[in-house]
Design an enzyme around this catalytic site. Structure first.
Site, PDB file in Angstrom:
ATOM      1  N   CYS A 117      71.752  22.877  85.949  1.00 11.39           N
ATOM      2  CA  CYS A 117      72.521  22.233  87.015  1.00 11.39           C
ATOM      3  C   CYS A 117      71.618  21.859  88.181  1.00 11.39           C
ATOM      4  O   CYS A 117      70.692  22.590  88.525  1.00 11.39           O
ATOM      5  CB  CYS A 117      73.630  23.151  87.508  1.00 11.39           C
TER       6      CYS A 117
ATOM      7  N   ASP B 232      75.097  19.959  84.242  1.00 14.84           N
ATOM      8  CA  ASP B 232      75.972  19.571  85.347  1.00 14.84           C
ATOM      9  C   ASP B 232      75.002  19.049  86.417  1.00 14.84           C
ATOM     10  O   ASP B 232      74.512  19.809  87.231  1.00 14.84           O
ATOM     11  CB  ASP B 232      76.725  20.809  85.847  1.00 14.84           C
TER      12      ASP B 232
ATOM     13  N   SER C 167      80.177  21.262  92.601  1.00 15.91           N
ATOM     14  CA  SER C 167      80.324  22.194  91.490  1.00 15.91           C
ATOM     15  C   SER C 167      80.866  23.498  92.056  1.00 15.91           C
ATOM     16  O   SER C 167      80.253  24.084  92.943  1.00 15.91           O
ATOM     17  CB  SER C 167      78.969  22.461  90.843  1.00 15.91           C
TER      18      SER C 167
ATOM     19  N   TRP D 269      73.447  15.826  89.093  1.00 16.94           N
ATOM     20  CA  TRP D 269      73.838  14.699  89.948  1.00 16.94           C
ATOM     21  C   TRP D 269      72.663  14.104  90.670  1.00 16.94           C
ATOM     22  O   TRP D 269      71.592  14.674  90.648  1.00 16.94           O
ATOM     23  CB  TRP D 269      74.899  15.167  90.949  1.00 16.94           C
TER      24      TRP D 269
HETATM   25  P1  FAD Z   1      76.402  10.618 101.610  1.00 17.73           P
HETATM   26  O1  FAD Z   1      76.792  10.086 102.914  1.00 17.73           O
HETATM   27  O2  FAD Z   1      77.278  10.332 100.470  1.00 17.73           O
HETATM   28  O3  FAD Z   1      74.926  10.160 101.266  1.00 17.73           O
HETATM   29  C1  FAD Z   1      74.376  10.541 100.025  1.00 17.73           C
HETATM   30  C2  FAD Z   1      73.100   9.761  99.756  1.00 17.73           C
HETATM   31  O4  FAD Z   1      73.391   8.366  99.642  1.00 17.73           O
HETATM   32  C3  FAD Z   1      72.057   9.845 100.844  1.00 17.73           C
HETATM   33  O5  FAD Z   1      71.243  10.985 100.699  1.00 17.73           O
HETATM   34  C4  FAD Z   1      71.291   8.579 100.659  1.00 17.73           C
HETATM   35  O6  FAD Z   1      70.366   8.733  99.618  1.00 17.73           O
HETATM   36  C5  FAD Z   1      72.357   7.602 100.217  1.00 17.73           C
HETATM   37  N1  FAD Z   1      72.871   6.859 101.371  1.00 17.73           N
HETATM   38  C6  FAD Z   1      74.023   7.065 102.035  1.00 17.73           C
HETATM   39  N2  FAD Z   1      74.157   6.167 103.044  1.00 17.73           N
HETATM   40  C7  FAD Z   1      73.071   5.392 103.005  1.00 17.73           C
HETATM   41  C8  FAD Z   1      72.625   4.264 103.780  1.00 17.73           C
HETATM   42  N3  FAD Z   1      73.326   3.773 104.797  1.00 17.73           N
HETATM   43  N4  FAD Z   1      71.464   3.694 103.435  1.00 17.73           N
HETATM   44  C9  FAD Z   1      70.729   4.151 102.389  1.00 17.73           C
HETATM   45  N5  FAD Z   1      71.095   5.203 101.646  1.00 17.73           N
HETATM   46  C10 FAD Z   1      72.238   5.815 101.946  1.00 17.73           C
HETATM   47  N6  FAD Z   1      76.022  18.721  96.212  1.00 17.73           N
HETATM   48  C11 FAD Z   1      75.865  19.995  96.676  1.00 17.73           C
HETATM   49  O7  FAD Z   1      75.292  20.201  97.748  1.00 17.73           O
HETATM   50  N7  FAD Z   1      76.358  21.063  95.966  1.00 17.73           N
HETATM   51  C12 FAD Z   1      77.007  20.914  94.793  1.00 17.73           C
HETATM   52  O8  FAD Z   1      77.429  21.891  94.190  1.00 17.73           O
HETATM   53  C13 FAD Z   1      77.181  19.586  94.287  1.00 17.73           C
HETATM   54  N8  FAD Z   1      77.824  19.375  93.120  1.00 17.73           N
HETATM   55  C14 FAD Z   1      77.991  18.100  92.654  1.00 17.73           C
HETATM   56  C15 FAD Z   1      78.655  17.900  91.452  1.00 17.73           C
HETATM   57  C16 FAD Z   1      78.858  16.625  90.975  1.00 17.73           C
HETATM   58  C17 FAD Z   1      79.581  16.412  89.686  1.00 17.73           C
HETATM   59  C18 FAD Z   1      78.378  15.523  91.719  1.00 17.73           C
HETATM   60  C19 FAD Z   1      78.583  14.122  91.221  1.00 17.73           C
HETATM   61  C20 FAD Z   1      77.707  15.715  92.901  1.00 17.73           C
HETATM   62  C21 FAD Z   1      77.511  17.000  93.396  1.00 17.73           C
HETATM   63  N9  FAD Z   1      76.862  17.211  94.602  1.00 17.73           N
HETATM   64  C22 FAD Z   1      76.684  18.497  95.050  1.00 17.73           C
HETATM   65  C23 FAD Z   1      76.454  16.082  95.474  1.00 17.73           C
HETATM   66  C24 FAD Z   1      77.605  15.767  96.444  1.00 17.73           C
HETATM   67  O9  FAD Z   1      78.709  15.213  95.738  1.00 17.73           O
HETATM   68  C25 FAD Z   1      77.231  14.746  97.521  1.00 17.73           C
HETATM   69  O10 FAD Z   1      76.675  13.627  96.923  1.00 17.73           O
HETATM   70  C26 FAD Z   1      76.274  15.277  98.537  1.00 17.73           C
HETATM   71  O11 FAD Z   1      76.794  16.453  99.109  1.00 17.73           O
HETATM   72  C27 FAD Z   1      76.019  14.259  99.647  1.00 17.73           C
HETATM   73  O12 FAD Z   1      77.229  13.873 100.218  1.00 17.73           O
HETATM   74  P2  FAD Z   1      77.314  13.303 101.698  1.00 17.73           P
HETATM   75  O13 FAD Z   1      78.637  12.667 101.879  1.00 17.73           O
HETATM   76  O14 FAD Z   1      76.917  14.334 102.681  1.00 17.73           O
HETATM   77  O15 FAD Z   1      76.179  12.204 101.712  1.00 17.73           O
END
Ligand code: FAD
Length: 690
Positions: free
Chosen positions: A643, A688, A450, A690
């Site tokens: 949010c 908003d 966001s 997630w």
């Molecule tokens: P990822 O690697 O994608 O992991 C995310 C989660 O998936 C983990 O915590 C775990 O629960 C699961 N996971 C991943 N791998 C495994 C595995 N091997 N085994 C089991 N479980 C697993 N985030 C913010 O910090 N700020 C924002 O403003 C924000 N805005 C968003 C707005 C929208 C519309 C959406 C959809 C999401 C938003 N998010 C926000 C969340 C963000 O998009 C990410 O999901 C978040 O930052 C995590 O991403 P990552 O790639 O670091 O983690």
């Protein structure tokens, strides 16, 4: 036997490749690489393709279309898996199709010996995914028109549905439910149950597995299909290109498309074509050692990108080096990681999900979710390629037993390479055809954030506020780390010359393919959202944004500060913010004081610190304490924004608001809930989450 076929195919492809090499591709009358996938041409890929699904089916000899409406790749992944299973187990001639790429007015001409699947994710507030918007509008339209004008219109259509949703959202699986209803109304025949997977309960994969078995049985009966023993048939051929090295200019090393390879990248920037944006600045928002939250300002001034306050920005991450290394190692590909390969679909309707020629390393690093949760079905499938009988038995057991799988794999957040490493006790899994990974692992997805800046204040700079995912889990030496947030952390560390050693392996390529992202850049695109301030700034607003939920609220408040500076009348602005401790994760503390100086009494920050004092206090408790004022503001048509965490907070805030309205107005709960619902439909209540 299936490996022999594979060998033959590979051999044939090598031969073809050799011919191509010596004729420099002139055999095809073109000089471009005959193996370059259509994706390499980015958005140009769609030119000249038919949008007529019936024609396409006939042309390709298909009797089963699997449409998907996907936002984060899961629905697309399930569609591919169904296609593969339908073919290998039942001999169906399947094809996967993106809903965006076809027209639907001739769905009524699909003969009744064929079947159409709809695998549909619901996005946000019960909306269709971006690629399913047109289909959804078409099929749910009261006056939908089909070519034949039959009665009932879709009396010949056999279909199957599965929905991907999240029960913590108000409109759970509404996309698939509404499509199913619309299809029924048009006289189409559903085969099996309308399946629903629930991401909110964390049971998506299990829901899918439980739904598909009876569905296949029903489908086999309806279409008179005989089940046969499934043999693995690769969907893609992987041909090693001896004439090319990773230095060859035509080899993709992670560049998302041809323009990026040629250095001619230009807009429109979107989900197929990221902008490699300079990072203007980045810094840490928390003041504790063991948790991180990154603020990052991304400069879009040299692009034609634009945004509005409340929109989302997508970040295209790169996989961590140590996970890429482990993946290569466990497959015995370490020595070959920079070998150039061309990947080609062995069947006309399958799409190679990345541009080629490329290297194994680039595929794994830039195009596959190698860190993601593992699918139980995938493990069962890989059992056939185990290095010894013991590993084979273990993979079969993991694939078959839900609870065992949960205890051994899910609890520890193991990814595919870690599973193979543990199950094989360090042996290399050299028998698995690489195609199985391209098919079985989702393509690396952009992550959304966001936007936390105001476009009025800084139209050409987008701010991100992201908390870094790092969790110590039982039974693991190292913490589980999120892909994108740790990528952002590493970029921040590099930009600031932070002394912390990069914990993600020496081969972490944060400078991008051919160092193109150095100096220092991040690939992004913008997604417009409906989360918007009232057009009249004098309207009061109430913002509930605990944790990173504060991100768009920061944008809103900065916008109102700017409006006030511009001489506009700005209404009452309340911000409910929560975190653990005022001394640890109280983000943007100084900025709120600055806002107060400009907006005066019209701005108020209400805090809830959950780990100070004896009782845990959250934003919803604070909201309740302000019941009278909240009700008054709502009566003045205040806009209400929520949010952050969809699972708990957003729900509870919704309930508390109902309570407040009921108490303050002396009306029954049910009536108050109705009012909250109406606020949502009138966009006076916006989420908003997630
Ligand atoms: P990822 O690697 O994608 O992991 C995310 C989660 O998936 C983990 O915590 C775990 O629960 C699961 N996971 C991943 N791998 C495994 C595995 N091997 N085994 C089991 N479980 C697993 N985030 C913010 O910090 N700020 C924002 O403003 C924000 N805005 C968003 C707005 C929208 C519309 C959406 C959809 C999401 C938003 N998010 C926000 C969340 C963000 O998009 C990410 O999901 C978040 O930052 C995590 O991403 P990552 O790639 O670091 O983690």
């Amino acid at each position: 036997a299936e490996l022999d076929t594979l060998d033959l195919v590979v051999l044939a492809a090598i031969l073809l490749g050799t011919v191509a090499y010596f004729t420099k591709g002139t055999l095809w009358g073109v000089t471009k690489d005959p193996y370059a996938s259509s994706l390499a041409n980015a958005s140009g890929a769609k030119a000249g393709k038919t949008r007529n699904i019936v024609e396409k089916m006939e042309e390709q000899g298909k009797n089963c279309i699997i449409f998907y409406g996907s936002q984060t790749g899961t629905a697309e992944d399930y569609a591919s898996r169904l296609a593969k299973e339908g073919k290998s187990r039942f001999g169906l001639e399947t094809m996967v199709a993106d809903l965006e790429e076809y027209d639907f007015d001739n769905l009524d001409t699909i003969p009744d010996d064929k079947v159409v699947f709809f695998v549909l994710a619901t996005y946000g507030e019960g909306e269709p995914t971006d690629n399913a918007v047109d289909f959804y509008e078409f099929i749910t339209n009261e006056d939908v028109n089909f070519t034949e004008g039959n009665e009932p219109a879709l009396g010949n259509l056999n279909y199957v549905t599965f929905g991907l949703g999240n029960n913590t959202y108000e409109h759970y699986n509404s996309m698939v439910r509404n499509v199913d209803k619309a299809l029924q109304k048009l006289g189409a025949h559903r085969i099996g149950d309308a399946g629903e997977g629930d991401d909110g309960a964390g049971t998506m994969e299990e829901d899918f597995l439980a739904w598909k078995e009876p569905m296949w049985t029903a489908l086999a009966e309806k279409m008179g299909l005989e089940e046969r023993e499934a043999v693995y048939e690769p969907v893609f051929s992987i041909v090693e290109r001896e004439g090319l090295t990773k230095e060859s200019p035509e080899v993709y090393l992670g560049e998302p498309n041809k323009m990026h390879l040629d250095g001619t990248a230009k807009g429109p920037f979107n989900a197929h074509n990221p902008y490699i944006a300079p990072i203007a600045q980045s810094y840490e928002l928390f003041s504790v050692k063991d948790r991180n939250c990154i603020h990052m300002d991304i400069d879009i001034s040299a692009s034609n990108l634009n945004y509005q306050t409340g929109d989302h920005i997508a970040v295209w991450p790169t996989n961590p080096g140590d996970e890429v290394d482990l993946f290569m190692n466990v497959l015995g590909l370490s020595d070959k990681r920079h070998t150039v390969v061309s990947v080609k679909a062995l069947e006309a309707t399958a799409k190679v999900p990345f541009p080629t020629p490329t290297t194994y390393d680039a595929i794994v690093r830039y195009h596959m979710e190698i860190c993601a949760p593992v699918s139980r079905q995938f493990l069962a499938q890989l059992a056939a390629f185990a290095p010894d009988a013991e590993s084979k038995a273990e993979m079969t057991k993991l694939g078959a037993e839900k609870d065992y799988f949960h205890e051994k794999i899910s609890v520890h957040h193991l990814n595919i390479a870690r599973v193979l490493d543990i199950v094989g006790k360090g042996q290399k899994w050299t028998n698995i055809p690489f195609s199985a990974f391209i098919e079985g692992i989702t393509k690396l997805q952009p992550r959304y954030y966001s936007i936390s800046s105001s476009s009025l204040e800084q139209p050409k700079k987008i701010s991100i506020t992201a908390v870094v995912e790092s969790t110590q889990l039982p039974g693991r030496d190292d913490p589980f780390r999120g892909v994108a947030t740790n990528y952002l952390l590493a970029l921040k560390q590099k930009q600031n010359g932070d002394p912390e050693p990069c914990p993600f392996g020496l081969t972490y390529e944060i400078t991008g393919p051919r160092n193109k992202y150095d100096g220092i850049h991040v690939p992004v695109h913008v997604r417009h959202s409906n989360f918007k301030l009232p057009s009249d700034p004098s309207k009061p607003i109430i913002c509930i944004g605990p944790g990173t939920g504060v991100a768009p609220m920061r944008g809103f408040i900065r916008e109102r500060v700017q409006q006030a500076k511009n001489g506009e009348k700005v209404g009452k602005t309340l911000l409910f913010f929560g975190c653990r401790k005022s001394t640890e994760d109280f983000m943007y503390k100084d900025e709120w004081e600055e806002a107060k100086q400009v907006l005066g009494d019209n701005f108020e920050l209400i805090t809830a610190f959950s780990r100070e004092g004896t009782k845990k206090v959250y934003v919803q408790h604070r909201l309740k304490e302000r019941a009278e004022e909240i009700n008054q503001l709502l009566e003045q048509k205040a806009y209400f924004y929520v949010c952050g965490d969809a699972a708990n907070m957003a729900r509870e805030v919704n309930t508390v608001l109902g309570n407040i309205i009921s108490e303050q107005r002396g009306i029954p709960e049910a009536k108050a809930e109705e009012i909250v619902k109406n606020m949502r439909s009138a966009n006076q209540y916006q989420e908003d989450v997630w």
